[in-house]
Design an enzyme around this catalytic site. Structure first.
Site, PDB file in Angstrom:
ATOM      1  N   THR A  68       0.837  -1.222   0.000  1.00 20.44           N
ATOM      2  CA  THR A  68       0.000   0.000   0.000  1.00 20.44           C
ATOM      3  C   THR A  68       0.863   1.260   0.000  1.00 20.44           C
ATOM      4  O   THR A  68       0.589   2.212  -0.728  1.00 20.44           O
ATOM      5  CB  THR A  68      -0.940   0.054   1.222  1.00 20.44           C
ATOM      6  OG1 THR A  68      -0.192  -0.264   2.389  1.00 20.44           O
ATOM      7  CG2 THR A  68      -2.114  -0.875   1.091  1.00 20.44           C
ATOM      8  N   CYS A 100       4.009   1.653  -0.980  1.00 17.85           N
ATOM      9  CA  CYS A 100       4.745   1.813  -2.247  1.00 17.85           C
ATOM     10  C   CYS A 100       3.817   2.400  -3.307  1.00 17.85           C
ATOM     11  O   CYS A 100       4.157   3.358  -4.012  1.00 17.85           O
ATOM     12  CB  CYS A 100       5.265   0.462  -2.737  1.00 17.85           C
ATOM     13  SG  CYS A 100       6.216  -0.451  -1.511  1.00 17.85           S
TER      14      CYS A 100
HETATM   15  N1  LIG Z   1      -7.300  -0.945   5.750  1.00 17.28           N
HETATM   16  C1  LIG Z   1      -7.163   0.224   5.129  1.00 17.28           C
HETATM   17  N2  LIG Z   1      -8.262   0.894   4.696  1.00 17.28           N
HETATM   18  C2  LIG Z   1      -8.149   2.074   4.067  1.00 17.28           C
HETATM   19  N3  LIG Z   1      -6.964   2.680   3.818  1.00 17.28           N
HETATM   20  C3  LIG Z   1      -5.833   2.076   4.224  1.00 17.28           C
HETATM   21  C4  LIG Z   1      -5.865   0.818   4.901  1.00 17.28           C
HETATM   22  N4  LIG Z   1      -4.589   0.434   5.183  1.00 17.28           N
HETATM   23  C5  LIG Z   1      -3.796   1.433   4.686  1.00 17.28           C
HETATM   24  N5  LIG Z   1      -4.526   2.415   4.129  1.00 17.28           N
HETATM   25  C6  LIG Z   1      -4.018   3.615   3.458  1.00 17.28           C
HETATM   26  O1  LIG Z   1      -3.004   3.183   2.561  1.00 17.28           O
HETATM   27  C7  LIG Z   1      -1.941   4.133   2.515  1.00 17.28           C
HETATM   28  C8  LIG Z   1      -0.646   3.455   2.946  1.00 17.28           C
HETATM   29  O2  LIG Z   1      -0.638   3.417   4.369  1.00 17.28           O
HETATM   30  P1  LIG Z   1       0.127   2.379   5.266  1.00 17.28           P
HETATM   31  O3  LIG Z   1       0.188   2.986   6.624  1.00 17.28           O
HETATM   32  O4  LIG Z   1      -0.503   1.047   5.096  1.00 17.28           O
HETATM   33  O5  LIG Z   1       1.542   2.372   4.584  1.00 17.28           O
HETATM   34  P2  LIG Z   1       2.708   1.362   4.742  1.00 17.28           P
HETATM   35  O6  LIG Z   1       2.649   0.710   6.064  1.00 17.28           O
HETATM   36  O7  LIG Z   1       3.955   2.101   4.406  1.00 17.28           O
HETATM   37  O8  LIG Z   1       2.400   0.326   3.607  1.00 17.28           O
HETATM   38  P3  LIG Z   1       3.319  -0.876   3.093  1.00 17.28           P
HETATM   39  O9  LIG Z   1       4.386  -1.085   4.115  1.00 17.28           O
HETATM   40  O10 LIG Z   1       2.338  -1.994   2.958  1.00 17.28           O
HETATM   41  O11 LIG Z   1       3.863  -0.509   1.770  1.00 17.28           O
HETATM   42  C9  LIG Z   1      -2.377   5.279   3.429  1.00 17.28           C
HETATM   43  O12 LIG Z   1      -3.070   6.244   2.662  1.00 17.28           O
HETATM   44  C10 LIG Z   1      -3.330   4.585   4.410  1.00 17.28           C
HETATM   45  O13 LIG Z   1      -4.215   5.502   5.006  1.00 17.28           O
HETATM   46  C1  LIG Z   2      10.960  -4.545  -2.149  1.00 13.40           C
HETATM   47  C2  LIG Z   2       9.970  -4.123  -1.139  1.00 13.40           C
HETATM   48  N1  LIG Z   2       9.757  -2.804  -0.914  1.00 13.40           N
HETATM   49  C3  LIG Z   2       8.826  -2.419  -0.010  1.00 13.40           C
HETATM   50  C4  LIG Z   2       8.106  -3.326   0.710  1.00 13.40           C
HETATM   51  C5  LIG Z   2       7.096  -2.851   1.748  1.00 13.40           C
HETATM   52  O1  LIG Z   2       5.799  -3.308   1.514  1.00 13.40           O
HETATM   53  P1  LIG Z   2       4.964  -4.116   2.642  1.00 13.40           P
HETATM   54  O2  LIG Z   2       5.138  -3.370   3.945  1.00 13.40           O
HETATM   55  O3  LIG Z   2       3.559  -4.086   2.177  1.00 13.40           O
HETATM   56  O4  LIG Z   2       5.540  -5.504   2.749  1.00 13.40           O
HETATM   57  C6  LIG Z   2       8.352  -4.702   0.456  1.00 13.40           C
HETATM   58  N2  LIG Z   2       7.700  -5.673   1.110  1.00 13.40           N
HETATM   59  N3  LIG Z   2       9.298  -5.069  -0.465  1.00 13.40           N
END
Ligand SMILES: Nc1ncnc2c1ncn2[C@@H]1O[C@H](COP(=O)(O)OP(=O)(O)OP(=O)(O)O)[C@@H](O)[C@H]1O
Ligand SMILES: Cc1ncc(COP(=O)(O)O)c(N)n1
Length: 309
Positions: free
Chosen positions: A231, A233
């Site tokens: 999400t 990324c």
């Molecule tokens: N269950 C959910 N419902 C609606 N929006 C969500 C949900 N989970 C994440 N988001 C939204 O998705 C975007 C990414 O947020 P998140 O905090 O999940 O990032 P992240 O932890 O860096 O993601 P990832 O590590 O999976 O790449 C934000 O805009 C967040 O508000």
């Molecule tokens: C190469 C790479 N970059 C970023 C993420 C973070 O994404 P997530 O927190 O959803 O695993 C990942 N799993 N892998």
């Protein structure tokens, strides 16, 4: 989707990140998102992961010199209208990336300070955090930490609205132009009493945006799903694509937030993998999402609705 042309040239965007073999996060999520936004996507790979929806089975980090070589190859010839960083793996790669950014003109930089994969696997070495904080944060036009990442960058736990706000201000003071504290990891309970003075009963996902001294809040319903691999990324790649297309920072974030909401919703019933499935990169790009600074906006279907103060 056709390539977007602005002022007579094809819009380009670059991702500097790790490869996710499972296709849901990292370089693959970024390029799919850029394509969906009509932007010509390019990549500088920092690390290759053996990964799927169940977790990360292995990581192979590239030499920093080779990362630098990829940046020179892409930017000497093609150039870019905006760039984002994702998984940077280690300190030498961070130095190589910042050196590359200083050498080449990159109009906008979005920093997604990726630290840990959804399943818990580390994607950056602990020694690299200082380099991230000292060299990359000050160069960010937009930085998009989730709550645990903001907490590591600021050096203390973040649990309350007040602490989220202070963290945003601390990162802005460190040089990031716009700070987006993402709400994916916030407890839904924290959304029941809000900084804009209106209670929300249903669980929401709130992103706090601190830009030019104003706070703007973007809310969507919290979708009940575990298919949230990549999400962050996808969201940061969407912001990068919109900046490359020439949108203002707030409008770029508004469109990206509406896009990630639809991408999470759209993949709820997908059957890709057995674990944390990916988001739907085929989701609609809601270009009409425009907002004013300094309010709270709810996206419950489009367009954004400004909540009463
Ligand atoms: N269950 C959910 N419902 C609606 N929006 C969500 C949900 N989970 C994440 N988001 C939204 O998705 C975007 C990414 O947020 P998140 O905090 O999940 O990032 P992240 O932890 O860096 O993601 P990832 O590590 O999976 O790449 C934000 O805009 C967040 O508000
Ligand atoms: C190469 C790479 N970059 C970023 C993420 C973070 O994404 P997530 O927190 O959803 O695993 C990942 N799993 N892998």
């Amino acid at each position: 989707m056709e390539a977007v042309i602005v002022n007579g040239h094809t819009v380009r965007a670059l991702t500097i990140a790790g490869s996710d073999s499972g296709g849901g996060a990292g370089i693959q999520a970024d390029l799919k998102t850029m394509h969906q936004f009509g932007v010509y996507g390019m990549s500088v790979v920092t690390a290759v992961t053996a990964q799927n929806t169940l977790g990360v089975q292995g990581v192979h980090e590239l030499d920093a010199e080779f990362v630098q070589m990829q940046m020179d190859s892409v930017l000497d010839d093609i150039g870019t209208d905006a760039a984002k960083t994702g998984m940077l793996a280690n300190e030498s790669i961070i130095h190589a990336v910042v050196d590359g950014l200083e050498k080449h003109a990159v109009p906008y930089l979005v920093v997604d300070p990726v630290m840990v994969a959804k399943g818990g696997a580390p994607l950056i070495s602990p020694e690299a955090i200082d380099a991230l904080r000292e060299r990359l944060v000050p160069r960010a036009d937009v930085i998009t930490p989730n709550i645990p990442e903001a907490s590591v960058l600021c050096g203390h736990p973040l649990e309350t609205w007040d602490e989220y706000h202070r963290a945003a201000e601390q990162l802005a003071k460190a040089g990031a132009q716009t700070v987006v504290i993402k709400g994916g990891h916030m407890s839904p309970f924290q959304s029941t009493s809000t900084p804009w003075g209106r209670n929300i009963i249903d669980p929401v996902s709130v992103d706090i945006v601190f830009c030019n001294g104003d706070y703007t809040y973007f809310l969507t319903k919290r979708i009940d799903t575990r298919k949230t691999h990549g999400t962050g990324c996808t969201y940061s790649a969407a912001i990068t694509s919109m900046l490359a297309r020439g949108y203002s920072v707030l409008d770029a974030i508004a469109v990206a937030k509406a896009f990630i909401f639809q991408a999470i919703e759209g993949a709820k019933d997908w059957d890709v993998g057995q674990g944390h499935g990916p988001t739907d990169h085929f989701a609609n790009v809601p270009l009409g999402s425009s907002v004013e600074p300094g309010g709270a906006y709810l996206c419950d279907g489009l367009p954004w609705v400004r909540l009463d103060q």
